[in-house]
Design an enzyme around this catalytic site. Structure first.
Site, PDB file in Angstrom:
ATOM      1  N   ASP A 310      34.857  19.649  53.921  1.00 41.32           N
ATOM      2  CA  ASP A 310      36.216  18.915  54.034  1.00 41.32           C
ATOM      3  C   ASP A 310      36.135  17.687  53.395  1.00 41.32           C
ATOM      4  O   ASP A 310      35.381  17.085  52.674  1.00 41.32           O
ATOM      5  CB  ASP A 310      36.193  18.802  55.684  1.00 41.32           C
ATOM      6  CG  ASP A 310      37.359  17.787  56.059  1.00 41.32           C
ATOM      7  OD1 ASP A 310      38.486  18.370  55.979  1.00 41.32           O
ATOM      8  OD2 ASP A 310      37.195  16.651  56.415  1.00 41.32           O
ATOM      9  N   GLU A 353      37.594  22.017  49.939  1.00 48.09           N
ATOM     10  CA  GLU A 353      38.938  22.052  50.259  1.00 48.09           C
ATOM     11  C   GLU A 353      39.816  21.296  49.260  1.00 48.09           C
ATOM     12  O   GLU A 353      40.766  21.879  48.845  1.00 48.09           O
ATOM     13  CB  GLU A 353      38.953  20.957  51.391  1.00 48.09           C
ATOM     14  CG  GLU A 353      40.509  20.757  52.188  1.00 48.09           C
ATOM     15  CD  GLU A 353      40.488  19.542  52.895  1.00 48.09           C
ATOM     16  OE1 GLU A 353      41.654  19.443  53.625  1.00 48.09           O
ATOM     17  OE2 GLU A 353      39.777  18.347  52.819  1.00 48.09           O
TER      18      GLU A 353
END
Length: 620
Positions: A310, A353
């Site tokens: 992330d 991501e």
């Protein structure tokens, strides 16, 4: 486990301080063995450290002073000559300013259930992994670039609840979600973060426990059972992991020794104002060792098939700088991280991501890349959603939103995502983003998911969208499963199931995802009719598929499309099938190619193309 008093040699200490240690969880934290419990913590520049322990079923605190490691003045240690299994504990740190603060253990492998937050002493895991699972974990991801990958993004706490309204445990979840995901045709599950975190509504992205599975859903062994059951059912499992930033809560990593320690030393790069989190200082060897060890721990101890990492934007680019210059420190750390994980866990898949246009994220490090296997395709996701939210009569003006992604698709290896971020904060669900009547919304949702599957790239879909979740995702008890009482939603679930079956069965839709020879436009620029058509190819010529997508609300009864060779062509899938709530029955008859050149092909066929339809054709 190793006894830390004797194991932190000069060589291991050098590894830790230089950012080369990948197994720090064996040396730091709490460990129980052979009649003793040891506690070891890195806290430089302080006056004193003690461990405050509380026995199970008791509220009486016991303070145990710690001493400096004989070889290292930044590491505090104590060995207690008794077994302290399941004791709750935290560290009391007297800072250089004589202030006493309490902190949970950065290396704790278990924590109290929120709102309590103390660390819990754990023994060595006795979980007995079946040999078949261990073998499967070593071999399942071979040739993944040329395999189908349809990922179901799952938030455990809001997928479904137990009958009493409580969270499902990892074990209960295994009996509920795995059969569902398998039935729907997904190949993988991606768990939104389950590293320990204090606030449910953070979705897990504000981490306090980098080695502790959250106690909301059970124990570490319960999680291992879930991993095992996924493996036994042929479902891959990714963990959404947050290596760049962490929670600001005072009991955890923030100002761990009374000053910035784990967080960025440079004030202008320290805080993320949008998320309210702190960025790790990845120039610091000890922080690098902490993060490397966390990554290795989840892959080694829990046998995950890989990570989705992330918020890499603040590692690839300088935080809080609107000019977005490249972050050399963050890039160096990510290369160290991916190289280490790929060396020691070569079967693991690493997904970035990466919301910005940093180059070569999925290139090999030796070729100047960052070393990930895939990155999320935010550009495709945003462009397509803008296009689909536009009324059909106006789509011709932004036709480039549909065809633009192919210009850059082969620069990286992409996953085409419809992730949780797209269905919160007033954005609506996929279904509700779409214009038109209730019936037209479903027609267009099938079209959108059909285009998603036919477009090059692996696939990810957030939970609930597979059956046409009507409301956006909120942190509510569970998804709106009552929608299955309505025919349109049952048909939508059946459609997604059949669509993913076609995806898995048609090699042309995945085998050459990252190769330009796997895709050929027939007509990318038909803005007047709002139609695109293209060929998807696998390694074998007989796998070739013709894909036609009509984004218009107008049907085209005799739509001409070029085909690469003569012969008969059969429609093998249509989003307009009456089984799914459409208006057609699958055309079983063959369409014979005529010698009329079209779309730069020597032959062509004329087909019936209903409004809002994706159809797939193959040579019979």
């Amino acid at each position: 486990m190793i006894s830390q008093a004797n194991s932190l040699t000069q060589e291991k200490l050098l590894e830790f301080h230089e950012g080369r240690m990948t197994d720090a969880y064996l040396y730091f934290g709490s460990h129980v063995q052979e009649g003793e419990t040891t506690f070891t913590v890195w806290v430089p520049g302080v006056e004193q450290v003690a461990v405050i322990c509380t026995a199970p079923q008791s509220n009486l605190e016991e303070k145990i002073p710690m001493t400096l490691h004989p070889l290292d003045s930044s590491i505090w240690h104590v060995s207690v000559p008794r077994m302290m299994m399941d004791y709750r504990y935290e560290y009391e740190i007297e800072t250089a300013q004589k202030e006493k603060i309490r902190k949970v253990d950065p290396f704790a492998r278990a924590s109290e259930k929120r709102p309590q937050n103390k660390s819990i002493v754990q023994g060595k895991s006795q979980y007995d992994w079946p040999q078949a699972v261990l073998v499967q974990k070593e071999t399942s991801n071979r040739q993944h670039f040329e395999s189908a990958m349809a990922i179901y993004e799952l938030h455990i706490g809001t997928w479904k609840r137990a009958k009493d309204g409580q969270f499902l445990t990892y074990r209960e979840l295994a009996e509920e979600v795995i059969p569902y995901v398998k039935k729907q045709g997904f190949t993988h599950i991606e768990l939104m973060p389950i590293t320990e975190h204090p606030l449910d509504e953070s979705w897990g992205y504000q981490t306090t426990g980098y080695f502790a599975p959250t106690s909301r859903y059970g124990t570490a062994d319960d999680l291992k059972y879930f991993v095992q059951r996924c493996s036994e059912n042929g479902i891959g499992l990714f963990l959404d992991w947050v290596p760049g930033h962490f929670c600001v809560d005072a009991h955890a990593l923030a100002s761990f020794n009374g000053t910035p320690l784990y967080e960025e030393a440079r004030p202008e790069r320290r805080m993320n104002p949008d998320w309210g989190t702190l960025n790790f200082d990845v120039r610091k060897g000890e922080v690098i060792s902490f993060l490397l060890s966390s990554g290795h721990y989840w892959l080694g101890e829990f046998k995950f098939d890989g990570f989705r990492m992330d918020a890499l934007v603040n590692l690839l680019f300088v935080p809080n700088d609107p000019a977005r210059p490249h972050n050399d420190d963050g890039v160096a750390f990510l290369r160290t991280l991916t190289a280490s994980l790929r060396q020691h866990h070569p079967q693991a898949i690493l997904i970035a991501e990466d919301a910005w246009h940093f180059p070569k994220v999925t290139e090999e490090i030796e070729e100047g890349g960052i070393g990930f296997h895939y990155k999320w395709n935010f550009g495709w996701m945003n462009d397509v959603q803008v296009y689909m939210k536009t009324p059909p009569s106006q789509r011709s003006r932004i036709h480039g939103n549909i065809n633009f992604s192919i210009f850059y698709h082969y620069e990286e290896r992409y996953i085409s995502t419809f992730s949780h971020d797209e269905f919160v904060h007033g954005q609506g669900s996929l279904l509700n983003k779409l214009p038109g009547t209730y019936e037209e919304k479903f027609h267009q949702l099938r079209l959108l998911l059909g285009f998603w599957v036919a477009h090059p790239g692996k696939k990810l879909l957030f939970m609930g969208q597979e059956f046409g979740h009507f409301d956006e995702w909120k942190f509510q008890p569970e998804l709106d499963w009552h929608l299955y009482d309505f025919k349109a939603h049952r048909q939508m679930a059946l459609f997604t199931k059949d669509l993913l079956r076609v995806y898995r069965n048609e090699k042309a839709l995945f085998e050459l995802d990252d190769k330009q020879e796997g895709f050929l436009w027939l007509d990318a620029d038909n803005s007047e009719q709002s139609v695109v058509s293209f060929i998807r190819r696998g390694r074998s010529p007989e796998d070739e598929c013709i894909v036609i997508c009509n984004f218009s609300d107008r049907p085209y009864p005799r739509f001409q499309v070029g085909v690469p060779s003569n012969g008969a062509y059969l429609q093998v899938f249509s989003t307009d099938d009456a089984l799914y709530g459409g208006n057609s029955t699958l055309q079983k008859s063959s369409f014979l190619a005529a010698d009329h050149a079209f779309n730069n092909q020597n032959q062509s066929i004329e087909v019936n193309l209903p409004a809002f339809t994706m159809s797939i054709w193959k040579k019979n």
